[in-house]
Design a protein around this motif. Structure first.
Motif, PDB file in Angstrom:
ATOM      1  N   THR A 110       9.669   6.929  -0.577  1.00  0.00           N
ATOM      2  CA  THR A 110       8.303   6.935  -0.060  1.00  0.00           C
ATOM      3  C   THR A 110       7.776   8.355   0.016  1.00  0.00           C
ATOM      4  O   THR A 110       8.393   9.231   0.634  1.00  0.00           O
ATOM      5  N   ARG A 165       7.197  15.214  -5.521  1.00  0.00           N
ATOM      6  CA  ARG A 165       6.797  14.314  -4.441  1.00  0.00           C
ATOM      7  C   ARG A 165       6.909  15.016  -3.102  1.00  0.00           C
ATOM      8  O   ARG A 165       7.687  15.967  -2.937  1.00  0.00           O
ATOM      9  N   GLN A 194       0.016   7.741  -3.707  1.00  0.00           N
ATOM     10  CA  GLN A 194       0.948   7.336  -2.664  1.00  0.00           C
ATOM     11  C   GLN A 194       1.871   6.222  -3.154  1.00  0.00           C
ATOM     12  O   GLN A 194       1.424   5.222  -3.720  1.00  0.00           O
ATOM     13  N   VAL A 195       3.149   6.417  -2.905  1.00  0.00           N
ATOM     14  CA  VAL A 195       4.149   5.373  -3.142  1.00  0.00           C
ATOM     15  C   VAL A 195       4.811   5.072  -1.800  1.00  0.00           C
ATOM     16  O   VAL A 195       5.332   5.988  -1.141  1.00  0.00           O
ATOM     17  N   THR A 196       4.771   3.827  -1.409  1.00  0.00           N
ATOM     18  CA  THR A 196       5.394   3.402  -0.160  1.00  0.00           C
ATOM     19  C   THR A 196       6.392   2.301  -0.453  1.00  0.00           C
ATOM     20  O   THR A 196       6.048   1.279  -1.036  1.00  0.00           O
ATOM     21  N   LEU A 250      13.900   3.302   0.344  1.00  0.00           N
ATOM     22  CA  LEU A 250      12.965   3.697   1.398  1.00  0.00           C
ATOM     23  C   LEU A 250      12.658   5.189   1.314  1.00  0.00           C
ATOM     24  O   LEU A 250      11.523   5.617   1.536  1.00  0.00           O
ATOM     25  N   ALA A 304       7.204  13.829   0.937  1.00  0.00           N
ATOM     26  CA  ALA A 304       7.313  12.825   1.986  1.00  0.00           C
ATOM     27  C   ALA A 304       6.729  13.384   3.281  1.00  0.00           C
ATOM     28  O   ALA A 304       6.655  14.604   3.454  1.00  0.00           O
ATOM     29  N   SER A 364       8.944  -0.372   1.178  1.00  0.00           N
ATOM     30  CA  SER A 364       9.185  -1.064   2.447  1.00  0.00           C
ATOM     31  C   SER A 364      10.497  -1.828   2.396  1.00  0.00           C
ATOM     32  O   SER A 364      10.989  -2.191   1.326  1.00  0.00           O
ATOM     33  N   LEU A 391       2.400  -0.112  -2.751  1.00  0.00           N
ATOM     34  CA  LEU A 391       3.418  -0.585  -1.828  1.00  0.00           C
ATOM     35  C   LEU A 391       4.382  -1.493  -2.581  1.00  0.00           C
ATOM     36  O   LEU A 391       3.955  -2.407  -3.293  1.00  0.00           O
TER      37      LEU A 391
END
Length: 124
Positions: free
Chosen positions: A91, A38, A119-121, A88, A40, A123, A11
């Motif tokens: 993600t 990737r 996982q890449v998030t 954003l 999403a 924020s 994150l």
């Protein structure tokens, strides 16, 4: 046979950076071009970046060009993607892939082996 294991996801706030790694098994890593893709939520998997087996040629999706940098260390059987100025829309689950060829490729079906993803998030 090549096994790929991604790491480095997590994150991060928008504008931040992450470095993903993909460790490969096998003694012929230097004969594989490598790619990052990737996926999403609710979207199809898409190309992010690729690198030739020597590292001399790199390829990027327009959406990440200038922000992401792909590299590899053949002595350590590892490929990296440095991700800066994250947005954003970055993600996603990020996958690395290996292709028995000199050149990288933008197209999923041309890759022979895939990792499980990290996982890449991003924020706000």
């Amino acid at each position: 046979q090549v096994q790929l294991v991604e790491s480095g996801g997590g994150l991060v706030q928008a504008g931040g950076s992450l470095r993903l790694s993909c460790a490969a098994s096998g003694r012929t890593f230097s004969r594989y071009a490598m790619g990052w893709f990737r996926q999403a939520p609710g979207k199809e998997r898409e190309f992010v970046a690729a690198i030739s087996w020597s590292g001399g040629r790199t390829y990027y999706a327009d959406s990440v060009k200038g922000r992401f940098t792909i590299s590899r260390d053949n002595a350590k059987n590892t490929v990296f993607v440095q991700m800066n100025s994250l947005k954003l829309e970055d993600t996603a689950v990020y996958y690395c892939a290996a292709r028995w060829d000199y050149s990288g490729s933008y197209f999923e079906p041309t890759y022979d082996y895939w990792g499980q993803g990290t996982q890449v998030t991003v924020s706000s």
